[in-house]
Design a protein around this motif. Structure first.
Motif, PDB file in Angstrom:
ATOM      1  N   ALA A  77     -60.057  18.467 -18.184  1.00 39.81           N
ATOM      2  CA  ALA A  77     -61.032  19.566 -18.223  1.00 39.81           C
ATOM      3  C   ALA A  77     -61.776  19.528 -19.544  1.00 39.81           C
ATOM      4  N   ALA A  78     -63.085  19.800 -19.499  1.00 37.24           N
ATOM      5  CA  ALA A  78     -63.876  19.846 -20.737  1.00 37.24           C
ATOM      6  C   ALA A  78     -64.870  20.991 -20.662  1.00 37.24           C
ATOM      7  N   THR A  79     -65.189  21.573 -21.822  1.00 36.75           N
ATOM      8  CA  THR A  79     -66.177  22.657 -21.884  1.00 36.75           C
ATOM      9  C   THR A  79     -67.554  22.132 -21.483  1.00 36.75           C
ATOM     10  N   TYR A  80     -68.287  22.877 -20.608  1.00 37.47           N
ATOM     11  CA  TYR A  80     -69.662  22.445 -20.292  1.00 37.47           C
ATOM     12  C   TYR A  80     -70.690  23.486 -20.739  1.00 37.47           C
ATOM     13  N   GLY A  81     -70.249  24.610 -21.301  1.00 38.80           N
ATOM     14  CA  GLY A  81     -71.152  25.622 -21.847  1.00 38.80           C
ATOM     15  C   GLY A  81     -70.406  26.925 -22.024  1.00 38.80           C
ATOM     16  N   PRO A  82     -70.933  27.893 -22.759  1.00 42.74           N
ATOM     17  CA  PRO A  82     -72.125  27.787 -23.592  1.00 42.74           C
ATOM     18  C   PRO A  82     -71.797  27.110 -24.924  1.00 42.74           C
ATOM     19  N   ASN A 103     -59.030   7.937 -12.687  1.00 41.65           N
ATOM     20  CA  ASN A 103     -59.023   8.456 -11.316  1.00 41.65           C
ATOM     21  C   ASN A 103     -58.312   9.819 -11.231  1.00 41.65           C
ATOM     22  N   LEU A 104     -58.719  10.718 -12.101  1.00 40.33           N
ATOM     23  CA  LEU A 104     -58.104  12.058 -12.155  1.00 40.33           C
ATOM     24  C   LEU A 104     -59.124  13.130 -11.776  1.00 40.33           C
ATOM     25  N   PRO A 105     -58.655  14.276 -11.230  1.00 38.43           N
ATOM     26  CA  PRO A 105     -59.578  15.381 -10.966  1.00 38.43           C
ATOM     27  C   PRO A 105     -60.209  15.863 -12.263  1.00 38.43           C
ATOM     28  N   PHE A 106     -61.493  16.283 -12.171  1.00 33.52           N
ATOM     29  CA  PHE A 106     -62.190  16.763 -13.367  1.00 33.52           C
ATOM     30  C   PHE A 106     -62.708  18.182 -13.152  1.00 33.52           C
ATOM     31  N   LEU A 107     -62.610  19.004 -14.190  1.00 34.14           N
ATOM     32  CA  LEU A 107     -63.167  20.354 -14.104  1.00 34.14           C
ATOM     33  C   LEU A 107     -63.918  20.705 -15.387  1.00 34.14           C
ATOM     34  N   HIS A 130     -42.306  22.819 -12.985  1.00 34.22           N
ATOM     35  CA  HIS A 130     -43.591  22.129 -13.011  1.00 34.22           C
ATOM     36  C   HIS A 130     -44.323  22.406 -11.692  1.00 34.22           C
ATOM     37  N   ILE A 131     -45.518  23.004 -11.768  1.00 38.53           N
ATOM     38  CA  ILE A 131     -46.276  23.274 -10.545  1.00 38.53           C
ATOM     39  C   ILE A 131     -47.188  22.065 -10.306  1.00 38.53           C
ATOM     40  N   SER A 132     -47.000  21.360  -9.198  1.00 37.82           N
ATOM     41  CA  SER A 132     -47.795  20.141  -8.979  1.00 37.82           C
ATOM     42  C   SER A 132     -49.143  20.497  -8.361  1.00 37.82           C
ATOM     43  N   LEU A 133     -50.063  19.571  -8.463  1.00 37.94           N
ATOM     44  CA  LEU A 133     -51.419  19.829  -7.973  1.00 37.94           C
ATOM     45  C   LEU A 133     -51.427  20.017  -6.458  1.00 37.94           C
ATOM     46  N   VAL A 134     -50.566  19.302  -5.763  1.00 35.55           N
ATOM     47  CA  VAL A 134     -50.532  19.372  -4.296  1.00 35.55           C
ATOM     48  C   VAL A 134     -49.800  20.635  -3.845  1.00 35.55           C
ATOM     49  N   GLN A 377     -56.782  26.785  -7.490  1.00 38.56           N
ATOM     50  CA  GLN A 377     -57.467  27.319  -6.305  1.00 38.56           C
ATOM     51  C   GLN A 377     -58.301  26.237  -5.618  1.00 38.56           C
ATOM     52  N   GLY A 378     -58.008  24.999  -5.964  1.00 32.37           N
ATOM     53  CA  GLY A 378     -58.652  23.866  -5.289  1.00 32.37           C
ATOM     54  C   GLY A 378     -60.031  23.506  -5.808  1.00 32.37           C
ATOM     55  N   GLU A 379     -60.413  24.101  -6.948  1.00 29.56           N
ATOM     56  CA  GLU A 379     -61.760  23.788  -7.478  1.00 29.56           C
ATOM     57  C   GLU A 379     -61.751  22.501  -8.301  1.00 29.56           C
ATOM     58  N   GLN A 380     -62.860  21.794  -8.236  1.00 30.04           N
ATOM     59  CA  GLN A 380     -63.087  20.595  -9.067  1.00 30.04           C
ATOM     60  C   GLN A 380     -64.581  20.449  -9.256  1.00 30.04           C
ATOM     61  N   HIS A 381     -65.003  19.696 -10.251  1.00 30.45           N
ATOM     62  CA  HIS A 381     -66.429  19.411 -10.418  1.00 30.45           C
ATOM     63  C   HIS A 381     -66.688  17.928 -10.182  1.00 30.45           C
ATOM     64  N   GLY A 382     -67.889  17.632  -9.733  1.00 33.25           N
ATOM     65  CA  GLY A 382     -68.288  16.232  -9.610  1.00 33.25           C
ATOM     66  C   GLY A 382     -68.659  15.699 -10.983  1.00 33.25           C
ATOM     67  N   LEU A 383     -68.786  14.377 -11.077  1.00 35.18           N
ATOM     68  CA  LEU A 383     -69.090  13.785 -12.379  1.00 35.18           C
ATOM     69  C   LEU A 383     -70.578  13.884 -12.734  1.00 35.18           C
ATOM     70  N   ASP A 384     -71.340  14.576 -11.856  1.00 36.14           N
ATOM     71  CA  ASP A 384     -72.751  14.814 -12.184  1.00 36.14           C
ATOM     72  C   ASP A 384     -72.920  16.145 -12.925  1.00 36.14           C
ATOM     73  N   LEU A 385     -71.823  16.827 -13.215  1.00 33.54           N
ATOM     74  CA  LEU A 385     -71.911  18.113 -13.934  1.00 33.54           C
ATOM     75  C   LEU A 385     -72.568  17.896 -15.298  1.00 33.54           C
ATOM     76  N   ASP A 386     -73.578  18.746 -15.597  1.00 35.46           N
ATOM     77  CA  ASP A 386     -74.293  18.607 -16.871  1.00 35.46           C
ATOM     78  C   ASP A 386     -73.919  19.768 -17.805  1.00 35.46           C
ATOM     79  N   VAL A 387     -74.255  19.641 -19.077  1.00 38.60           N
ATOM     80  CA  VAL A 387     -73.982  20.721 -20.032  1.00 38.60           C
ATOM     81  C   VAL A 387     -74.889  21.915 -19.714  1.00 38.60           C
ATOM     82  N   GLN A 388     -74.393  23.131 -19.974  1.00 38.07           N
ATOM     83  CA  GLN A 388     -75.207  24.350 -19.803  1.00 38.07           C
ATOM     84  C   GLN A 388     -75.090  25.193 -21.075  1.00 38.07           C
ATOM     85  N   PRO A 389     -75.937  24.896 -22.080  1.00 38.86           N
ATOM     86  CA  PRO A 389     -75.824  25.569 -23.381  1.00 38.86           C
ATOM     87  C   PRO A 389     -75.934  27.088 -23.293  1.00 38.86           C
ATOM     88  N   GLY A 390     -76.666  27.615 -22.277  1.00 35.18           N
ATOM     89  CA  GLY A 390     -76.860  29.072 -22.187  1.00 35.18           C
ATOM     90  C   GLY A 390     -75.951  29.747 -21.177  1.00 35.18           C
TER      91      GLY A 390
END
Ligand code: KG4
Ligand code: ZN
Length: 397
Positions: A77-82, A103-107, A130-134, A377-390
């Motif tokens: 997981a990485a910060t995408y904004g603000p 090959n890991l899920p990204f958020l 340990h709570i697994s992803l599945v 909750q099953g959320e993930q982002h695609g690798l096209d996610l861009d930064v959103q400074p605002g």
């Protein structure tokens, strides 16, 4: 679930490994404070270059300290904004590249949401299952020691001051926000006016403490320091909004005419753009005029800010009948605010939860924590996610 969190929204480079959104395995932060201190604030271009230089070693150290191999990590997981676009881009790009390579899920994580989720972090690994992803159990939603919904959250960072009602994970209702400066911004600007170092929050807290210690040595009440100057409070009654600009301007006028007599209050006039850009120069003069006076002014400013933040938060907690109040963001590290808010809430039997100090200012552990609740909750982002400074918190109304 082990999440590798990456934070690079401003001038701190962070990486952390957190289990199940709560239990900290490692938390590494490379701070640029010394680099920016000489400019009296963050220089965006310098910040992003520093991010680039430190991000890989910081991630490697986080894995090492957590005693983790890549195979142990379940998601990135990485910060995408603000935040600052250039700085955000570094962490987000590295996070997405690592997720692709491993090959890991990204958020992508909202930095403000992450500040709130710092309240779910614990220093010790209590050896929870340990709570697994599945096999995500309902256990992800609540574990003993977690904040209890509904809750009021006071988000106070360098760029935001918001009073938020949370009825559940990821549910945010905006009650009030600042109409001008953010709380942290006011601390930083006032510190510059007073000739104190960057970042302003800790510097003002220290100066205020010096004033109080001095008075205590003289066997006088600390309240004398906190009320040495009569500074304005913007109550904005009937709303949960904040405003800190008049308070900041009042300090500016006082600093211009600072003397060693704390009771000398100059009549206020208008403050033009030119004067505001001269904060540092004015501060330097004021320091020469009397360090004790500066410390008293810092204590009075802090008291005025804390007063409004604590009272308005308590009023919101009463109106919405919450069980708990949580603090979030860099200004949540302020000891006066934590103590005062606790005093406000104690008679109402409302619990105050504030993250340990190191989780208040920017760090990656909070990024990994917030990510866990989305991933669960099953959320993930695609690798096209861009930064959103605002980016702001995803408010419901
Ligand atoms: O959350 P944060 O680390 O970065 C942002 O997301 O903006 O907040 C930084 C802000 C700065 O304005 C800094 O002066 C303030 O938090 N801060 C404090 C304290 N420590 C940091 N303000 C008051 N008292 C503190 N002890
Ligand atoms: Zn922050």
């Amino acid at each position: 679930m082990l999440v590798l969190g990456i934070e690079s929204s401003c001038d701190e480079t962070g990486a952390a490994i957190v289990r199940d959104g709560r239990y900290l395995l490692s938390n590494v932060v490379a701070s640029q404070i010394e680099v920016h201190n000489r400019y009296g604030g963050v220089v965006p271009e310098v910040a992003s270059r520093q991010q680039l230089a430190t991000i890989i070693p910081v991630i490697e150290t986080a894995l090492e300290k957590a005693n983790c191999q890549w195979g142990d990590v379940d998601a990135i997981a990485a910060t995408y904004g603000p935040g600052l676009a250039g700085s955000l881009l570094v962490g987000l790009t590295v996070g997405k590249a690592l997720a692709l390579a491993r090959n890991l899920p990204f958020l992508g994580v909202n930095h403000l949401e992450a500040h709130i989720y710092a309240n779910w972090l614990r220093r010790e690994d209590a050896g929870k299952p340990h709570i697994s992803l599945v096999d995500v159990l309902a256990d992800w939603e609540y574990q003993e020691g977690d904040p209890i919904f509904p809750l009021i959250c006071l988000v106070i960072s360098g760029a935001h001051s918001e009073l938020v009602l949370m009825r559940g994970h990821g549910q945010y209702e905006l009650l009030g926000r600042t109409r001008d400066d953010a709380a942290g911004e006011a601390f930083d600007k006032v510190a510059r006016i007073l000739g104190l170092s960057y970042p302003g929050g800790p510097a003002i807290q220290e100066a205020a403490q010096r004033a109080e210690d001095e008075l205590q040595q003289q066997k006088k009440s600390v309240a004398l320091a906190r009320n040495a100057y009569r500074l304005p409070r913007a109550w904005l009654r009937g709303t949960y909004d904040f405003s800190f600009s008049r308070l900041k301007t009042a300090v500016l006028h006082l600093a211009e005419g600072a003397t060693d007599d704390p009771h000398v209050v100059r009549p206020s006039g208008s403050v033009g753009r030119k004067q505001v850009s001269q904060y540092t120069r004015i501060g330097a003069q004021a320091v020469q005029r009397g360090p004790m006076n500066i410390a008293l002014l810092a204590a009075s400013f802090q008291e005025a800010g804390v007063d409004v933040l604590a009272v308005k938060t308590r009023l919101a907690a009463q109106e919405y009948h919450v069980k708990q109040v949580v603090l979030a963001g860099g200004v949540a590290a302020n000891i006066s605010l934590r103590t005062r808010l606790e005093q406000e809430l104690l008679p109402l039997r409302i619990r105050l939860s504030s993250p340990p100090i190191e989780f208040c200012t920017d760090n990656a552990a909070m990024i990994a924590s917030a990510a866990f609740f989305h991933l669960s909750q099953g959320e993930q982002h695609g690798l096209d996610l861009d930064v959103q400074p605002g980016l702001s918190l995803p408010f419901r109304k």
